[in-house]
Design a protein around this motif. Structure first.
Motif, PDB file in Angstrom:
ATOM      1  N   LYS A  12     -14.228  -1.012  -1.106  1.00 35.49           N
ATOM      2  CA  LYS A  12     -13.855  -1.118  -2.508  1.00 35.49           C
ATOM      3  C   LYS A  12     -14.277  -2.475  -3.045  1.00 35.49           C
ATOM      4  O   LYS A  12     -14.446  -3.394  -2.239  1.00 35.49           O
ATOM      5  N   TYR A  67      -5.364   2.734   2.328  1.00 34.43           N
ATOM      6  CA  TYR A  67      -4.034   3.340   2.322  1.00 34.43           C
ATOM      7  C   TYR A  67      -4.075   4.739   2.949  1.00 34.43           C
ATOM      8  O   TYR A  67      -3.102   5.192   3.526  1.00 34.43           O
ATOM      9  N   LYS A  78      -3.139   4.740   6.525  1.00 36.57           N
ATOM     10  CA  LYS A  78      -1.788   4.346   6.943  1.00 36.57           C
ATOM     11  C   LYS A  78      -1.031   5.572   7.454  1.00 36.57           C
ATOM     12  O   LYS A  78      -1.079   6.650   6.847  1.00 36.57           O
ATOM     13  N   GLU A 137       4.038  -6.783  -3.225  1.00 37.11           N
ATOM     14  CA  GLU A 137       3.510  -7.808  -2.323  1.00 37.11           C
ATOM     15  C   GLU A 137       4.161  -9.135  -2.621  1.00 37.11           C
ATOM     16  O   GLU A 137       4.470  -9.432  -3.784  1.00 37.11           O
ATOM     17  N   TYR A 186     -12.558 -12.760  -7.399  1.00 33.65           N
ATOM     18  CA  TYR A 186     -12.593 -11.293  -7.441  1.00 33.65           C
ATOM     19  C   TYR A 186     -11.407 -10.762  -8.243  1.00 33.65           C
ATOM     20  O   TYR A 186     -11.548  -9.956  -9.168  1.00 33.65           O
ATOM     21  N   ASP A 228      -7.340  -3.068  -8.899  1.00 34.80           N
ATOM     22  CA  ASP A 228      -7.198  -3.431  -7.483  1.00 34.80           C
ATOM     23  C   ASP A 228      -6.322  -2.436  -6.711  1.00 34.80           C
ATOM     24  O   ASP A 228      -6.601  -2.127  -5.558  1.00 34.80           O
ATOM     25  N   MET A 229      -5.266  -1.949  -7.354  1.00 31.92           N
ATOM     26  CA  MET A 229      -4.303  -1.110  -6.616  1.00 31.92           C
ATOM     27  C   MET A 229      -4.077   0.272  -7.233  1.00 31.92           C
ATOM     28  O   MET A 229      -3.876   1.238  -6.505  1.00 31.92           O
ATOM     29  N   HIS A 285      -5.303   3.075  -4.389  1.00 29.23           N
ATOM     30  CA  HIS A 285      -4.167   3.361  -3.493  1.00 29.23           C
ATOM     31  C   HIS A 285      -3.018   4.118  -4.183  1.00 29.23           C
ATOM     32  O   HIS A 285      -2.484   5.083  -3.636  1.00 29.23           O
ATOM     33  N   LYS A 306       1.853  -8.485  -7.373  1.00 32.52           N
ATOM     34  CA  LYS A 306       1.817  -9.606  -6.433  1.00 32.52           C
ATOM     35  C   LYS A 306       2.974 -10.542  -6.733  1.00 32.52           C
ATOM     36  O   LYS A 306       3.519 -10.556  -7.839  1.00 32.52           O
ATOM     37  N   LYS A 343       7.448  -7.584   0.542  1.00 32.83           N
ATOM     38  CA  LYS A 343       6.231  -6.844   0.877  1.00 32.83           C
ATOM     39  C   LYS A 343       6.684  -5.480   1.367  1.00 32.83           C
ATOM     40  O   LYS A 343       7.292  -5.362   2.452  1.00 32.83           O
ATOM     41  N   GLN A 362       5.576   1.083   4.579  1.00 37.18           N
ATOM     42  CA  GLN A 362       5.519  -0.189   5.300  1.00 37.18           C
ATOM     43  C   GLN A 362       6.512  -1.168   4.689  1.00 37.18           C
ATOM     44  O   GLN A 362       6.860  -1.004   3.525  1.00 37.18           O
ATOM     45  N   ILE A 387       2.944  -4.607   8.757  1.00 33.15           N
ATOM     46  CA  ILE A 387       1.978  -4.120   7.766  1.00 33.15           C
ATOM     47  C   ILE A 387       0.835  -3.530   8.575  1.00 33.15           C
ATOM     48  O   ILE A 387       0.195  -4.217   9.366  1.00 33.15           O
ATOM     49  N   THR A 426      -2.142  -2.455   8.141  1.00 33.34           N
ATOM     50  CA  THR A 426      -3.517  -2.429   7.656  1.00 33.34           C
ATOM     51  C   THR A 426      -4.554  -2.373   8.788  1.00 33.34           C
ATOM     52  O   THR A 426      -5.495  -1.588   8.717  1.00 33.34           O
TER      53      THR A 426
HETATM   54  O1  LIG Z   1      -6.763  -3.117  -1.376  1.00 37.81           O
HETATM   55  C1  LIG Z   1      -5.942  -4.006  -1.451  1.00 37.81           C
HETATM   56  O2  LIG Z   1      -4.812  -3.890  -0.742  1.00 37.81           O
HETATM   57  C2  LIG Z   1      -4.041  -5.043  -0.411  1.00 37.81           C
HETATM   58  C3  LIG Z   1      -2.677  -4.515   0.034  1.00 37.81           C
HETATM   59  O3  LIG Z   1      -2.883  -3.783   1.213  1.00 37.81           O
HETATM   60  P1  LIG Z   1      -1.733  -3.706   2.331  1.00 37.81           P
HETATM   61  O4  LIG Z   1      -2.318  -2.857   3.395  1.00 37.81           O
HETATM   62  O5  LIG Z   1      -1.440  -5.117   2.757  1.00 37.81           O
HETATM   63  O6  LIG Z   1      -0.559  -3.109   1.651  1.00 37.81           O
HETATM   64  C4  LIG Z   1      -3.905  -5.988  -1.569  1.00 37.81           C
HETATM   65  O7  LIG Z   1      -3.300  -7.182  -1.135  1.00 37.81           O
HETATM   66  C5  LIG Z   1      -5.266  -6.313  -2.113  1.00 37.81           C
HETATM   67  O8  LIG Z   1      -5.143  -7.128  -3.270  1.00 37.81           O
HETATM   68  C6  LIG Z   1      -6.027  -5.058  -2.466  1.00 37.81           C
HETATM   69  O9  LIG Z   1      -7.381  -5.401  -2.739  1.00 37.81           O
END
Ligand SMILES: O=C1O[C@H](COP(=O)(O)O)[C@@H](O)[C@H](O)[C@H]1O
Ligand SMILES: NC(=O)C1=CN([C@@H]2O[C@H](COP(=O)(O)OP(=O)(O)OC[C@H]3O[C@@H](n4cnc5c(N)ncnc54)[C@H](OP(=O)(O)O)[C@@H]3O)[C@@H](O)[C@H]2O)C=CC1
Length: 491
Positions: free
Chosen positions: A151, A182, A185, A219, A229, A238-239, A243, A343, A348, A381, A416, A418
Motif C-alpha cells: 500500500k 489486516y 491477522k 493507535e 508519507y 491510510d486506514m 483496513h 493515532k 493500541k 488485537q 500486535i 503484524t
Molecule cells: O497500514 C497501516 O497500519 C498501521 C497499523 O497496523 P497494526 O498492524 O499495527 O494495527 C498503521 O500504524 C499505519 O499508519 C498504516 O499505514
C-alpha cells in the motif's frame, strides 16, 4: 511437511534496504523457514540502490531477525540464501543483470522457476517496475510469477486506476497480490468462521436483531518517521480506504457458496457496492475528522501532530476519522456500521462490537440505565478472542440481573500481530492463495467511497487540533453515535 506445502521460489525484494523489508519481510521469511513452511529450495534477492554486497545484506537480515524474533542456530544457514544486487529501478541496464542472477539461483536452489516480485518501495515506482519486469522477460518463466504490491494503491480512484492499468499491462489479475496486512491477522480471518460456522450467530446477523456495529482501530503512536508519507495521506487514506472497509466487508458479506478466493472476494465486493455513497452536503452527519494536540500517553507528554516534524507545521491532515456507514441491502438496511480509527489515542487496540437489539421491556434491572444489550465483541488485537456479553441473575438479589461476559482467548499471548500477518500473507502468496489479498474491484470501490469524503474535507480547513493525545478522539465522534441513541462501547 509435504512438498506441496513447501513452495519453492526465488523472492525478489525491491527496496531491500528499507524499513518494511527490515521490520516485516525478513523476520517473516525466517519464521516461515523455522516453521518448515519453506524448505531449502528458496533464495531471496535484495535490490536497492545503495552499494551493499551479499555479506552486508546478510548481516542486515541477521540483525533484523535478532531484533524481531529469537533466532536459532539455523540463522547462518538461512541468511546464506540471501543475495544482493545494487539496482536502480529506473535504470534499464539493471534488469538484464537481475534476470541472469535469478536464473543462476533457480539452478542452484532448484526453485522450479517460481518467482515472487515483492515491491517494498515507494508506490511511484510500482508501474515502472511491473513494466520492466515484462519488458525484460523476468516474469516469463517456466514456473509461476507473482507480483506483491504494498500500500498505498494510489491516492484516489484516478491514480489507482492508472496504476492498475500499468500493472495489468504486465501481469494478469490473478498474478497480482495487493497486500492489506489486516487480512493476514488471525482474528480478522476468524470473522468469517465465527459468523458462518455458528448457527446461533448467522440467524441473528441482520437488521432484525443487530442495532449497530462498531469497528475501532486505535493507535497510541504518532506519525513517527513517516511524516512525509502520512501528511499526504491522512487517516482516511491510510486506514479507512483499506483496513477498516475490509473489516466492514467481512462483517457484512453474505455466506460464500464455496471457500474459494473468487467466491469470498465476490461477496466482499457486493458489500462495498452496497455502501451508501456519502452526500457531500451531509458529510457532517456521517463523518468526523480530527487531529491530535499535545497530551499524555502512558504518563509521558507527547507533542501535537503539527509539532512532530517541520513539514507538518500548519498541516490540515486528519489523524483521526470516525464514520457512519450504511449498507443498502436486504440484510443491513437501517443498521449503522460505525468505524473509528486514529493515532495518539488512549490505547493500541482493534476491536469489533456487534450490538444486538435490546429486550422490549425491563423487568430485571431497577434502572433502565443499568440495562446492557447483548454484545458480541471480536478482539483483533492486542488480545485475540471473542467476548459475548449477556445478562444473568445477580447473586443473592432476588431476580435482579447483572451483565456478565463469556470470554474466549484465541491466543493467550497478547500482542500486535503484524509480523504474523505478513508471514501468513507471504506464505499464501507462495502457495497461490489470493483470498486474503484485495481484488482490484475492492480497491476501486473503496476509493470511490472515500474519495467523496477526502475531496469534501480538502475544500474546507478544519479547526485542528480537536482532540487531546491520549483521549479517544474528538467529542464529535461521540456525538455521531449519540444522535442515533448509541455510544461507543469500551469493553
Ligand atoms: O497500514 C497501516 O497500519 C498501521 C497499523 O497496523 P497494526 O498492524 O499495527 O494495527 C498503521 O500504524 C499505519 O499508519 C498504516 O499505514
Ligand atoms: N514501513 C512500513 O511499516 C510500511 C510500509 N509500507 C509500504 O511499503 C513500501 C516501502 O516502505 P518503506 O520500506 O517504509 O520505505 P523506505 O523508504 O524505508 O524504503 C524504500 C526502499 O526503496 C529503495 N529505493 C528508493 N529508490 C530506489 C530506486 N530508484 N531504485 C531502487 N531502490 C530504490 C530504498 O533503498 P536505496 O535508498 O538504497 O535505493 C529503500 O530500500 C511503501 O510503499 C510503503 O507505503 C506499507 C505498510 C507499512
Amino acid at each position: 511437511m509435504s512438498n506441496e506445502l513447501q513452495p519453492k521460489s526465488v523472492i525478489v525484494i525491491f527496496g531491500a534496504t528499507g524499513d518494511l523489508a527490515k521490520r516485516k519481510l525478513f523476520p517473516s521469511i525466517y519464521r516461515l523457514y523455522q516453521s518448515g513452511k519453506i524448505s531449502e529450495n528458496f533464495a531471496v534477492v535484495g535490490l536497492a540502490r545503495r552499494p551493499w554486497t551479499d555479506e552486508v545484506l546478510r548481516e542486515n537480515v541477521s540483525n533484523s531477525i535478532k531484533e524481531a524474533v529469537s533466532p536459532k542456530e539455523d540463522l547462518e544457514e538461512f541468511v546464506s540464501h540471501f543475495y544482493y544486487q545494487s539496482f536502480d529501478v529506473t535504470d534499464d541496464s539493471s534488469y538484464s543483470g537481475l534476470n541472469a542472477l535469478i536464473k543462476e539461483l533457480e539452478g542452484a536452489y532448484e526453485t522450479e522457476e517460481n518467482r515472487i516480485f515483492y515491491l517494498a518501495m515507494a508506490p511511484e515506482f510500482f508501474g515502472t517496475i511491473a513494466n520492466k519486469l515484462q519488458e525484460y522477460g523476468l516474469k516469463d518463466s517456466a514456473g509461476w510469477s507473482r507480483l506483491v504490491i504494498e500500500k498505498p494503491f494510489g491516492i484516489d480512484i484516478k491514480s489507482a486506476r492508472k496504476l492498475n492499468k500499468q500493472l495489468r499491462a504486465a501481469f494478469d489479475e490473478d498474478q497480482i497480490y495487493r497486500i492489506d496486512h489486516y487480512l493476514g491477522k488471525e482474528m480478522v480471518q476468524n470473522i468469517e468462521v465465527i459468523r458462518f460456522a455458528n448457527g446461533i450467530f448467522e440467524h441473528l446477523w441482520n437488521n432484525r436483531f443487530i442495532s449497530n456495529v462498531q469497528v475501532t482501530s486505535s493507535e497510541t503512536l504518532g506519525v513517527e518517521e513517516r511524516a512525509r508519507y502520512y501528511d499526504t495521506s491522512g487517516a482516511t487514506r491510510d486506514m479507512v480506504q483499506n483496513h477498516m472497509l475490509q473489516m466492514v466487508a467481512l462483517l457484512a458479506m453474505e455466506p460464500p457458496i464455496k471457500l474459494t478466493t473468487d467466491e469470498i472476494r465476490s461477496e466482499k465486493i457486493k458489500v462495498l457496492r452496497a455502501l451508501r455513497p456519502i452526500n457531500p452536503k451531509e458529510i457532517d452527519n456521517f463523518f468526523v475528522r480530527g487531529q491530535y494536540g499535545v497530551g499524555k500517553i502512558g504518563g509521558e507528554t507527547v507533542p501535537a501532530y503539527v509539532d512532530e516534524a517541520d513539514e507538518l507545521e500548519n498541516s490540515n491532515t486528519e489523524t483521526f476519522v470516525a464514520g457512519k456507514l450504511l449498507i443498502d441491502n436486504y440484510r443491513w438496511a437501517g443498521v449503522p456500521f460505525y468505524i473509528r480509527t486514529g493515532k495518539r489515542l488512549a490505547e493500541k487496540s482493534t476491536k469489533i462490537v456487534i450490538e444486538f437489539n435490546d429486550i422490549p421491556m425491563n423487568l430485571y434491572y431497577k434502572k433502565d440505565k443499568d440495562r446492557h444489550p447483548n454484545l458480541l465483541i471480536i478482539n483483533i488485537q492486542p488480545n485475540e478472542g471473542i467476548t459475548l456479553c449477556l445478562n444473568a441473575k445477580k447473586s443473592g438479589s432476588g431476580s435482579l440481573a447483572e451483565p456478565i461476559q463469556l470470554a474466549y482467548n484465541h491466543n493467550p499471548v497478547p500482542g500486535i500481530n503484524t509480523p504474523e500477518a505478513y508471514e501468513k500473507l507471504l506464505y499464501d502468496c507462495m502457495i497461490g492463495d489470493a483470498t486474503n489479498f484485495t481484488h482490484w474491484d475492492e480497491v476501486a470501490l473503496s476509493w470511490k467511497f472515500v474519495d467523496t469524503i477526502i475531496n469534501e474535507w480538502s475544500n474546507k480547513t478544519a479547526d485542528f487540533p480537536n482532540y487531546r493525545s491520549g483521549s479517544m478522539g474528538p467529542e464529535a465522534a461521540d456525538e455521531l453515535l449519540a444522535k442515533d441513541g448509541f455510544h461507543w462501547w469500551s469493553i
